[in-house]
Motif scaffolding. Structure first.
Motif, PDB file in Angstrom:
ATOM      1  N   GLY A 161       0.780  -1.225   0.000  1.00  0.00           N
ATOM      2  CA  GLY A 161       0.000   0.000   0.000  1.00  0.00           C
ATOM      3  C   GLY A 161       0.816   1.281   0.000  1.00  0.00           C
ATOM      4  N   LYS A 162       2.129   1.157   0.015  1.00  0.00           N
ATOM      5  CA  LYS A 162       2.972   2.354   0.026  1.00  0.00           C
ATOM      6  C   LYS A 162       3.059   2.920  -1.392  1.00  0.00           C
ATOM      7  CE  LYS A 162       7.410   4.130   1.386  1.00  0.00           C
ATOM      8  NZ  LYS A 162       8.789   3.850   1.703  1.00  0.00           N
ATOM      9  N   LYS A 163       2.782   4.209  -1.508  1.00  0.00           N
ATOM     10  CA  LYS A 163       2.859   4.865  -2.813  1.00  0.00           C
ATOM     11  C   LYS A 163       4.317   5.096  -3.178  1.00  0.00           C
ATOM     12  CE  LYS A 163      -1.227   7.698  -2.073  1.00  0.00           C
ATOM     13  NZ  LYS A 163      -1.636   9.089  -1.878  1.00  0.00           N
ATOM     14  N   PRO A 164       4.631   5.009  -4.474  1.00  0.00           N
ATOM     15  CA  PRO A 164       6.009   5.305  -4.870  1.00  0.00           C
ATOM     16  C   PRO A 164       6.337   6.772  -4.607  1.00  0.00           C
ATOM     17  CG  PRO A 164       4.628   4.824  -6.793  1.00  0.00           C
ATOM     18  CD  PRO A 164       3.786   4.632  -5.572  1.00  0.00           C
ATOM     19  N   GLY A 165       7.574   7.022  -4.250  1.00  0.00           N
ATOM     20  CA  GLY A 165       8.001   8.376  -3.958  1.00  0.00           C
ATOM     21  C   GLY A 165       8.332   9.156  -5.216  1.00  0.00           C
ATOM     22  N   VAL A 166       8.769  10.387  -5.010  1.00  0.00           N
ATOM     23  CA  VAL A 166       9.183  11.270  -6.098  1.00  0.00           C
ATOM     24  C   VAL A 166      10.687  11.437  -5.976  1.00  0.00           C
ATOM     25  CG1 VAL A 166       9.020  13.624  -7.027  1.00  0.00           C
ATOM     26  CG2 VAL A 166       6.974  12.494  -6.105  1.00  0.00           C
ATOM     27  N   GLU A 167      11.389  11.329  -7.106  1.00  0.00           N
ATOM     28  CA  GLU A 167      12.828  11.537  -7.054  1.00  0.00           C
ATOM     29  C   GLU A 167      13.245  12.691  -7.950  1.00  0.00           C
ATOM     30  OE1 GLU A 167      14.977   8.008  -8.135  1.00  0.00           O
ATOM     31  OE2 GLU A 167      13.829   7.708  -9.947  1.00  0.00           O
ATOM     32  N   THR A 168      14.166  13.491  -7.422  1.00  0.00           N
ATOM     33  CA  THR A 168      14.780  14.591  -8.157  1.00  0.00           C
ATOM     34  C   THR A 168      16.175  14.105  -8.525  1.00  0.00           C
ATOM     35  OG1 THR A 168      13.525  16.246  -6.910  1.00  0.00           O
ATOM     36  CG2 THR A 168      15.534  17.006  -8.007  1.00  0.00           C
ATOM     37  N   TYR A 169      16.523  14.167  -9.810  1.00  0.00           N
ATOM     38  CA  TYR A 169      17.797  13.611 -10.267  1.00  0.00           C
ATOM     39  C   TYR A 169      18.311  14.394 -11.473  1.00  0.00           C
ATOM     40  CZ  TYR A 169      14.921  11.519 -13.916  1.00  0.00           C
ATOM     41  OH  TYR A 169      14.066  11.341 -14.964  1.00  0.00           O
TER      42      TYR A 169
ATOM     43  N   GLY B 141       1.575  12.685  -0.963  1.00  0.00           N
ATOM     44  CA  GLY B 141       1.731  12.159   0.393  1.00  0.00           C
ATOM     45  C   GLY B 141       2.783  11.072   0.454  1.00  0.00           C
ATOM     46  N   THR B 142       3.908  11.299  -0.236  1.00  0.00           N
ATOM     47  CA  THR B 142       4.973  10.292  -0.324  1.00  0.00           C
ATOM     48  C   THR B 142       6.323  10.886   0.037  1.00  0.00           C
ATOM     49  OG1 THR B 142       5.409  10.766  -2.643  1.00  0.00           O
ATOM     50  CG2 THR B 142       3.780   9.070  -2.192  1.00  0.00           C
ATOM     51  N   GLU B 143       7.352  10.085  -0.162  1.00  0.00           N
ATOM     52  CA  GLU B 143       8.719  10.491   0.112  1.00  0.00           C
ATOM     53  C   GLU B 143       9.307  11.240  -1.085  1.00  0.00           C
ATOM     54  OE1 GLU B 143      11.990   8.154   2.531  1.00  0.00           O
ATOM     55  OE2 GLU B 143      11.728   7.290   0.554  1.00  0.00           O
ATOM     56  N   HIS B 144      10.201  12.181  -0.809  1.00  0.00           N
ATOM     57  CA  HIS B 144      10.912  12.914  -1.856  1.00  0.00           C
ATOM     58  C   HIS B 144      12.397  12.619  -1.700  1.00  0.00           C
ATOM     59  CE1 HIS B 144      12.250  17.036  -3.616  1.00  0.00           C
ATOM     60  NE2 HIS B 144      12.291  16.095  -4.534  1.00  0.00           N
ATOM     61  N   LEU B 145      12.986  11.987  -2.713  1.00  0.00           N
ATOM     62  CA  LEU B 145      14.412  11.682  -2.725  1.00  0.00           C
ATOM     63  C   LEU B 145      15.109  12.699  -3.610  1.00  0.00           C
ATOM     64  CD1 LEU B 145      14.353   7.828  -3.290  1.00  0.00           C
ATOM     65  CD2 LEU B 145      14.779   9.028  -1.164  1.00  0.00           C
ATOM     66  N   ILE B 146      16.133  13.335  -3.097  1.00  0.00           N
ATOM     67  CA  ILE B 146      16.897  14.305  -3.866  1.00  0.00           C
ATOM     68  C   ILE B 146      18.286  13.718  -4.077  1.00  0.00           C
ATOM     69  CG2 ILE B 146      17.794  16.651  -3.932  1.00  0.00           C
ATOM     70  CD1 ILE B 146      15.468  17.211  -1.796  1.00  0.00           C
ATOM     71  N   LYS B 147      18.604  13.450  -5.330  1.00  0.00           N
ATOM     72  CA  LYS B 147      19.889  12.826  -5.640  1.00  0.00           C
ATOM     73  C   LYS B 147      20.946  13.871  -5.963  1.00  0.00           C
ATOM     74  CE  LYS B 147      18.013   8.417  -7.002  1.00  0.00           C
ATOM     75  NZ  LYS B 147      17.984   7.371  -8.017  1.00  0.00           N
ATOM     76  N   LYS B 148      22.192  13.490  -5.713  1.00  0.00           N
ATOM     77  CA  LYS B 148      23.327  14.351  -6.027  1.00  0.00           C
ATOM     78  C   LYS B 148      23.683  14.183  -7.501  1.00  0.00           C
ATOM     79  CE  LYS B 148      25.333  13.578  -1.471  1.00  0.00           C
ATOM     80  NZ  LYS B 148      26.514  13.053  -0.774  1.00  0.00           N
ATOM     81  N   MET B 149      24.633  14.976  -7.950  1.00  0.00           N
ATOM     82  CA  MET B 149      25.088  14.893  -9.346  1.00  0.00           C
ATOM     83  C   MET B 149      25.514  13.468  -9.718  1.00  0.00           C
ATOM     84  SD  MET B 149      25.374  17.978 -11.029  1.00  0.00           S
ATOM     85  CE  MET B 149      26.863  18.154 -11.966  1.00  0.00           C
ATOM     86  N   ASP B 150      26.128  12.761  -8.771  1.00  0.00           N
ATOM     87  CA  ASP B 150      26.633  11.416  -9.064  1.00  0.00           C
ATOM     88  C   ASP B 150      25.563  10.332  -8.947  1.00  0.00           C
ATOM     89  OD1 ASP B 150      26.287  11.113  -6.334  1.00  0.00           O
ATOM     90  OD2 ASP B 150      28.412  10.845  -5.884  1.00  0.00           O
TER      91      ASP B 150
END
Length: 76
Positions: free
Chosen positions: A3-11, A49-58
């Motif tokens: 039931g966990k929604k997929p998060g959003v990622e910034t990359y 209503g999910t997690e936000h992952l912020i990725k680095k350049m690498d």
């Protein structure tokens, strides 16, 4: 976790900063700077209503923020 929604990622990809819902192949939006992408990614995560992952350049995870129902909320 069921039931966990997929998060959003910034990359970063192809010289641009992008956001996408995890599991999607294509970006939801593209930005010229990381700061612009983070603002939109945060907005997307809050709406979902999910997690936000912020990725680095690498490509490694630099920051992680949760906007959903936190199973471990801060005490106090």
């Amino acid at each position: 976790m069921a039931g966990k929604k997929p998060g959003v990622e910034t990359y970063r990809e192809d010289g641009a900063w992008k956001n996408r819902v995890q599991g999607n192949q294509r970006a939801s939006n593209t930005h010229g700077t990381k700061a612009e992408a983070q603002v939109k990614g945060r907005e997307m995560a809050r709406e979902r209503g999910t997690e936000h992952l912020i990725k680095k350049m690498d490509g490694t995870i630099g920051e992680r923020n949760s906007y959903g129902n936190d199973p471990h909320p801060p005490k106090g």
